[in-house]
Design a protein around this motif. Structure first.
Motif, PDB file in Angstrom:
ATOM      1  N   VAL A  57      48.974   5.722  63.581  1.00  0.00           N
ATOM      2  CA  VAL A  57      48.912   4.538  62.181  1.00  0.00           C
ATOM      3  C   VAL A  57      47.117   5.024  61.288  1.00  0.00           C
ATOM      4  CG1 VAL A  57      49.692   2.181  63.513  1.00  0.00           C
ATOM      5  CG2 VAL A  57      46.995   3.225  63.404  1.00  0.00           C
ATOM      6  N   THR A  58      47.140   4.088  60.028  1.00  0.00           N
ATOM      7  CA  THR A  58      45.700   4.130  59.443  1.00  0.00           C
ATOM      8  C   THR A  58      45.183   2.837  59.014  1.00  0.00           C
ATOM      9  OG1 THR A  58      47.104   5.704  57.600  1.00  0.00           O
ATOM     10  CG2 THR A  58      45.362   4.985  56.708  1.00  0.00           C
ATOM     11  N   LEU A  59      43.899   3.468  59.189  1.00  0.00           N
ATOM     12  CA  LEU A  59      42.753   2.829  59.681  1.00  0.00           C
ATOM     13  C   LEU A  59      41.770   2.262  57.802  1.00  0.00           C
ATOM     14  CD1 LEU A  59      40.957   0.685  60.565  1.00  0.00           C
ATOM     15  CD2 LEU A  59      39.625   2.511  61.806  1.00  0.00           C
ATOM     16  N   ILE A  60      41.747   1.697  57.381  1.00  0.00           N
ATOM     17  CA  ILE A  60      41.181   1.309  55.936  1.00  0.00           C
ATOM     18  C   ILE A  60      39.755   0.674  56.280  1.00  0.00           C
ATOM     19  CG2 ILE A  60      40.853   0.871  54.008  1.00  0.00           C
ATOM     20  CD1 ILE A  60      43.738   1.084  53.875  1.00  0.00           C
ATOM     21  N   GLU A  82      53.207   0.537  48.136  1.00  0.00           N
ATOM     22  CA  GLU A  82      54.186  -0.378  48.279  1.00  0.00           C
ATOM     23  C   GLU A  82      55.003  -0.179  49.203  1.00  0.00           C
ATOM     24  OE1 GLU A  82      55.881  -0.198  44.184  1.00  0.00           O
ATOM     25  OE2 GLU A  82      54.449  -0.456  42.709  1.00  0.00           O
ATOM     26  N   GLU A  83      54.906   0.511  49.996  1.00  0.00           N
ATOM     27  CA  GLU A  83      55.780   1.240  50.609  1.00  0.00           C
ATOM     28  C   GLU A  83      55.372   2.186  51.866  1.00  0.00           C
ATOM     29  OE1 GLU A  83      59.808   2.413  49.506  1.00  0.00           O
ATOM     30  OE2 GLU A  83      60.431   0.367  48.360  1.00  0.00           O
ATOM     31  N   PRO A  84      54.920   1.779  52.320  1.00  0.00           N
ATOM     32  CA  PRO A  84      53.226   2.505  53.444  1.00  0.00           C
ATOM     33  C   PRO A  84      54.646   2.950  54.544  1.00  0.00           C
ATOM     34  CG  PRO A  84      53.107   0.521  54.095  1.00  0.00           C
ATOM     35  CD  PRO A  84      53.890   0.300  52.748  1.00  0.00           C
ATOM     36  N   ASP A 156      57.319  -1.913  61.594  1.00  0.00           N
ATOM     37  CA  ASP A 156      57.522  -1.112  61.189  1.00  0.00           C
ATOM     38  C   ASP A 156      56.627  -0.710  59.225  1.00  0.00           C
ATOM     39  OD1 ASP A 156      58.888   0.458  63.042  1.00  0.00           O
ATOM     40  OD2 ASP A 156      60.896  -0.616  62.438  1.00  0.00           O
ATOM     41  N   ASN A 157      55.755  -0.022  59.309  1.00  0.00           N
ATOM     42  CA  ASN A 157      55.404   0.599  58.198  1.00  0.00           C
ATOM     43  C   ASN A 157      54.818  -1.109  57.526  1.00  0.00           C
ATOM     44  OD1 ASN A 157      55.690   3.167  59.003  1.00  0.00           O
ATOM     45  ND2 ASN A 157      57.622   3.011  57.642  1.00  0.00           N
ATOM     46  N   THR A 158      54.561  -1.675  58.186  1.00  0.00           N
ATOM     47  CA  THR A 158      53.272  -2.898  57.605  1.00  0.00           C
ATOM     48  C   THR A 158      52.386  -2.678  57.738  1.00  0.00           C
ATOM     49  OG1 THR A 158      52.858  -4.134  59.605  1.00  0.00           O
ATOM     50  CG2 THR A 158      55.228  -4.426  59.281  1.00  0.00           C
ATOM     51  N   ILE A 159      51.556  -3.855  56.985  1.00  0.00           N
ATOM     52  CA  ILE A 159      49.441  -3.986  56.437  1.00  0.00           C
ATOM     53  C   ILE A 159      48.896  -4.416  57.444  1.00  0.00           C
ATOM     54  CG2 ILE A 159      48.383  -4.203  54.847  1.00  0.00           C
ATOM     55  CD1 ILE A 159      50.290  -3.027  52.592  1.00  0.00           C
ATOM     56  N   VAL A 160      48.044  -4.571  57.893  1.00  0.00           N
ATOM     57  CA  VAL A 160      47.759  -5.491  58.782  1.00  0.00           C
ATOM     58  C   VAL A 160      46.207  -5.693  57.592  1.00  0.00           C
ATOM     59  CG1 VAL A 160      46.758  -6.441  60.828  1.00  0.00           C
ATOM     60  CG2 VAL A 160      48.563  -4.998  60.686  1.00  0.00           C
ATOM     61  N   PRO A 161      46.127  -6.872  57.586  1.00  0.00           N
ATOM     62  CA  PRO A 161      44.524  -7.490  56.337  1.00  0.00           C
ATOM     63  C   PRO A 161      43.670  -7.804  57.850  1.00  0.00           C
ATOM     64  CG  PRO A 161      46.286  -8.695  56.332  1.00  0.00           C
ATOM     65  CD  PRO A 161      46.813  -8.168  57.312  1.00  0.00           C
TER      66      PRO A 161
END
Length: 410
Positions: A57-60, A82-84, A156-161
């Protein structure tokens, strides 16, 4: 009066200029986004028992505040795709300025290896752990979702705020020190520090113990607190060998517990001395004293070549009160034949505290040379004794003459 007025004005301007130049350099603050490659780690139960599922995953880390002494070029905010290609954890960090923020900012640019793991805790909470060679960071963050994330795999490929509520940092994770030194094991809490508690534990030889500064005078825990930051570091004074081990800073805040693991390695280099004794047989002795840890290797060289004519006798390790060790090695050293050059015996001690072996030499002289050296030593000692006697006699004579002069004066 006019001249004095100019002097006074000049003095005022000089003092004002000095105060400006002597003032502290103002700190500039700015917010940056840090992007880190990470792994999502989920504990799962299967037919084979417990196991871990790992997913890239990626952590921002958004809005990390950093302080600088000079103006920096503006950095663009990270734009979410838009589509990670993989799941992105977007964590907003509304904390006080972090001294290691710039270090995190350049990790990805410099291609360094970073260990980053994210795991679900309970309800809406996640824990993230970031480790670099010189710093370790643990984070608790809360999602905006109302679902319990503790046992759910990622979509799959979601954004978790998320929003970071608590951050614990320590640096460096590994320290090496010698006996009698002082070290500080760093542990700092960032965020809402109200109600935060800490316990320090020491793990060694398969056993653990809770450290209590009130019961041990050579350890102290700092309690410095500023707005949004609390320093809970452990200070150890006058280190002993038994202070070596793994230290755990366990931070508790409400339902959350984060910990930092720090290694303290005591490295005390051996003190090596070598001497020759001739009674009853010529023997060279190598004393290796006050070293830590235990592992040490002693070898002998004769004129630069490993000894093969005899096997050394080595004592067992003897422990001192401060936890360091002693070891003694004995080697028979036959005298070289008459007229031959002296033999040079070298005791080489290898220890983890030194990159290269510690080498100490002793010379074994032929018999007539040793006799000559003994006679020469006796003659020198006799001369020194005679000179000392003469000095004492002359001093006594001077004192007696002084007394006679005083009596004549009276």
């Amino acid at each position: 009066m006019k001249k004095n007025g100019y002097l006074l004005l000049g003095l005022i301007l000089t003092l004002n200029s000095s105060s400006v130049w002597g003032a502290a350099v103002p700190q500039l603050q700015r917010a940056v986004d840090v992007v880190l490659p990470c792994e999502y780690v989920l504990l799962q139960t299967g037919h084979g028992g417990l196991g871990f599922m790992r997913q890239k995953v990626t952590l921002i880390l958004r809005n990390i505040t950093m302080s600088t002494e000079q103006q920096m070029d503006p950095l663009p905010d990270y734009q979410l795709p838009e589509e990670p290609e993989m799941t992105i954890f977007e964590a907003t960090v509304n904390l006080a300025p972090l001294p290691f923020a710039e270090r995190l900012l350049h990790v990805e640019c410099e291609g360094e290896e970073v260990v980053c793991e994210i795991s679900p805790l309970f309800s809406q909470f996640y824990a993230a752990h970031i480790r670099l060679p010189e710093i370790s960071i643990a984070i608790v963050a809360r999602t905006e979702s109302t679902n319990d994330v503790s046992d759910q795999p990622l979509s799959d490929n979601t954004i978790v705020p998320m929003t970071v509520g608590l951050l614990v940092s320590s640096y460096p994770p590994l320290q090496k020190a010698s006996v009698s030194e002082e070290v500080t094991l760093n542990c700092e809490v960032w965020g809402d520090t109200e109600g935060v508690n800490v316990e320090w534990h020491l793990q060694k030889d398969g056993k653990g113990q809770r450290l209590n500064p009130e019961d041990d005078s050579h350890i102290t825990m700092t309690q410095e607190e500023q707005e949004g930051r609390k320093d809970l570091s452990l200070i150890i004074r006058q280190l002993l060998a038994h202070d070596d081990g793994t230290y755990i800073c366990a931070v508790t805040s409400g339902q959350h517990q984060l910990q930092q693991i720090l290694q303290l390695q005591i490295r005390e280099p051996p003190q090596v001395t070598v001497f020759l004794s001739t009674d009853p047989t010529p023997t060279v002795t190598c004393c290796t004293n006050r070293y830590y840890p235990l592992d040490v290797e002693v070898s002998w060289l004769l004129n630069g070549v490993p000894v093969t004519h005899a096997s050394p006798i080595t004592s067992s390790h003897r422990r001192n009160k401060d936890g360091t060790y002693n070891l003694t090695s004995y080697l028979e050293a036959p005298m070289p034949p008459t007229g031959a050059p002296p033999d040079i015996y070298t005791c080489a001690v290898s220890h983890v505290s030194s990159d290269d072996p510690i080498e100490v030499q002793v010379h074994v002289l032929p018999p007539e040379t040793m006799v000559s050296s003994g006679i020469l030593g006796f003659i020198i000692s006799f001369i020194v004794f005679i000179v000392a006697l003469k000095g004492i006699y002359m001093f006594a004579q001077t004192m007696r003459e002084g007394e006679r002069e005083m009596k004549k004066t009276k």
